[in-house]
Design an enzyme around this catalytic site. Structure first.
Site, short mmCIF file in Angstrom:
data_model
loop_
_atom_site.label_atom_id
_atom_site.label_comp_id
_atom_site.label_asym_id
_atom_site.label_seq_id
_atom_site.Cartn_x
_atom_site.Cartn_y
_atom_site.Cartn_z
N THR A 198 -81.25 83.49 14.31
CA THR A 198 -81.40 84.10 13.39
C THR A 198 -80.89 84.16 11.98
O THR A 198 -81.85 84.20 11.07
CB THR A 198 -80.54 85.73 13.46
N LYS A 255 -89.34 89.31 15.76
CA LYS A 255 -88.64 89.22 17.01
C LYS A 255 -89.06 89.54 18.62
O LYS A 255 -88.94 90.89 18.37
CB LYS A 255 -87.29 89.37 16.68
N GLU A 283 -89.07 84.48 15.89
CA GLU A 283 -87.64 83.80 16.60
C GLU A 283 -87.58 84.50 17.62
O GLU A 283 -87.87 85.15 18.46
CB GLU A 283 -86.43 84.80 15.75
N GLY A 339 -82.44 83.09 23.03
CA GLY A 339 -81.30 82.10 24.27
C GLY A 339 -82.16 81.29 23.85
O GLY A 339 -82.91 80.31 22.90
N ASP A 381 -80.51 91.71 15.22
CA ASP A 381 -81.44 90.01 14.81
C ASP A 381 -82.53 91.09 13.62
O ASP A 381 -82.87 90.04 13.23
CB ASP A 381 -81.82 89.35 15.98
N ASN A 394 -76.82 73.38 12.35
CA ASN A 394 -76.42 74.35 11.66
C ASN A 394 -74.58 74.24 12.08
O ASN A 394 -74.53 74.15 13.73
CB ASN A 394 -76.45 75.98 12.61
N SER A 405 -82.59 91.36 23.16
CA SER A 405 -81.79 92.06 24.45
C SER A 405 -80.74 92.37 23.78
O SER A 405 -79.95 91.28 22.85
CB SER A 405 -81.09 90.97 25.47
#
Length: 245
Positions: free
Chosen positions: A23, A44, A125, A128, A64, A185, A48
């Site tokens: 995200t 998105k 996006e 998972g 998100d 990241n 979930s």
């Protein structure tokens, strides 16, 4: 003579695992794209895990999705930027089953096409990792393949990332999609040898590194956008045939 239609810039963002910063990276991509395109929006398809909406009492929303909306330059209806919102923070197929729903790929692709008609750039996006199941038959890879977008892989820099990154890149290419680039990241401040791990990936991923997001106590997507180098094609207006005018 009618003008040639403009192709919409877009990418599908996946990650080496859950919790690696998809995200943040997606939001940073949106901010970076806004420097070159007026109408930029995040999507998105499946979220979930919902929280009470901070501005609309009685509504539930994905954190998100809120982040992607904050980074987008246009506002679209929720059924477009988050068609499937599932209450429990589980794998999509489990969260959907517990909510009495079944995730189907076709309607999600249709929502993307509506967004593409309204925007100059769309960042999708995933949820998972690459092979997370959506139902008893389909995975996130099947959704990405149906959307036919170039893929950006977010690699969370932590112990184990080399294996996860190389396997994910291999699986993306095996799905017949182009790995347009990857974003590292730095999610683990205590990770040993981060520079050496990054160097290995740069040498072996066979895809451009779009940026390294530094570790941040309070992640700032807009600040992270300055760390990204977008592919040239994403920074220019392209025709339906894919060439810059």
């Amino acid at each position: 003579m009618a003008s040639e239609p403009k192709a919409v810039v877009g990418c599908f963002v996946t990650g080496t695992d859950t919790g690696v910063g998809k995200t943040l990276a997606s939001s940073a991509l949106l901010h970076a794209l806004r420097r070159h395109h007026a109408r930029v929006v995040g999507m998105k398809p499946i979220a979930s895990g919902l929280i009470p909406h901070p501005e609309h009492a009685g509504q539930m929303v994905s954190e998100d999705v809120l982040a992607l909306r904050a980074a987008s330059s246009i506002v679209v209806p929720p059924e477009l930027d988050n068609p499937v919102a599932l209450p429990e923070p589980l794998s999509p197929h489990l969260s959907a089953a517990r909510a009495g729903q079944r995730i189907e790929i076709g309607p999600l692709v249709e929502r993307l096409q509506v967004l593409q008609a309204q925007a100059d750039a769309v960042v999708v996006e995933g949820a998972g990792g690459w092979l997370v199941p959506l139902n008893e038959r389909d995975t996130m890879a099947d959704l990405a393949r149906a959307m036919a977008l170039p893929v950006v892989l977010v690699v969370g820099l932590r112990l184990g990332c080399l294996n996860h990154a190389m396997l994910s890149a291999q699986a993306i290419r095996a799905s017949g999609l182009r790995l347009a680039g990857w974003i590292a990241n730095h999610i683990d401040l205590e990770m040993a040898c981060p520079a050496e791990n990054l160097s290995y990936l740069k040498a072996h991923m066979d895809a451009p590194l779009l940026g390294l997001l530094p570790w941040q106590a309070q992640p700032d997507a807009q600040a992270c956008a300055s760390e990204l180098v977008l592919p040239r094609a994403w920074r220019t207006v392209v025709t339906a045939q894919g060439s810059a005018p």
